[in-house]
Design a protein around this motif. Sequence first.
Motif, PDB file in Angstrom:
ATOM      1  N   ILE A 123       1.026  -1.025   0.078  1.00  0.00           N
ATOM      2  CA  ILE A 123       0.156   0.103  -0.110  1.00  0.00           C
ATOM      3  C   ILE A 123       0.791   1.093   0.289  1.00  0.00           C
ATOM      4  N   ILE A 124       0.661   2.276  -0.904  1.00  0.00           N
ATOM      5  CA  ILE A 124       1.545   3.390  -0.902  1.00  0.00           C
ATOM      6  C   ILE A 124       0.167   4.313   0.124  1.00  0.00           C
ATOM      7  N   GLY A 125       1.001   5.655   0.890  1.00  0.00           N
ATOM      8  CA  GLY A 125       0.339   5.562   1.946  1.00  0.00           C
ATOM      9  C   GLY A 125       0.449   7.107   1.463  1.00  0.00           C
ATOM     10  N   PRO A 126      -0.583   8.215   2.039  1.00  0.00           N
ATOM     11  CA  PRO A 126      -0.540  10.154   2.021  1.00  0.00           C
ATOM     12  C   PRO A 126       1.433   9.890   0.861  1.00  0.00           C
ATOM     13  N   SER A 127       1.523  11.395   0.477  1.00  0.00           N
ATOM     14  CA  SER A 127       2.952  11.357   0.005  1.00  0.00           C
ATOM     15  C   SER A 127       3.898  12.039   0.849  1.00  0.00           C
ATOM     16  N   GLY A 128       4.702  11.213   0.917  1.00  0.00           N
ATOM     17  CA  GLY A 128       5.563  11.493   2.260  1.00  0.00           C
ATOM     18  C   GLY A 128       5.526  10.162   2.833  1.00  0.00           C
ATOM     19  N   PHE A 129       4.312  10.124   3.199  1.00  0.00           N
ATOM     20  CA  PHE A 129       4.528   8.367   3.957  1.00  0.00           C
ATOM     21  C   PHE A 129       4.644   7.307   3.409  1.00  0.00           C
TER      22      PHE A 129
END
Length: 129
Positions: A123-129
């Motif tokens: 899972i790719i989280g919100p950008s920067g996370f």
Amino acid sequence: MKFMTAIVALFVGIVSRVATAAPAPVARDIWDPTILSPNASTVWRSGEAYTVVWETADQPKQITNPNGFIILRSGDIETPVLLAWDFDIRDGQTDVVVPNVLTGNYSVVLFGDSGNWGETFEIIGPSGF
Ligand SMILES: *[C@@H]1O[C@H](CO)[C@@H](O)[C@H](O)[C@H]1NC(C)=O
Ligand SMILES: *[C@@H]1O[C@H](CO)[C@@H](O)[C@H](O)[C@H]1NC(C)=O
């Protein structure tokens, strides 16, 4: 006479073999559906909608509790994150919206009559996370 005796003996042998054969499997009310998607080739992004899909061909005739829910698993830990609930596990699929989580590897756990988890996916989280 000897021949008849042999035939009878053969027949008795067959009957007793049939009689001692294993009983037909009883439909068990436990089902661990195989999760087809998400799988190892899946990538989810936070905030997006996806469909969780599982195998239904092997479901038992009788299901005590068809109400399913899906949670997110991280490593060996079942997180308290609920992805979906209030669906019928016999449907074989349900839609989810991916919550905001840290980018990483997860799996989904499907609960109903019993629990089963799928392959690990990213899972790719919100950008920067
Ligand atoms: C694996 O998941 C993808 C969606 O992420 C799906 O399109 C594909 O059919 C799944 N593979 C199998 C074998 O079900
Ligand atoms: C997810 O797992 C793959 C394969 O083990 C690994 O290469 C990747 O770095 C992992 N991703 C994260 C964000 O930990």
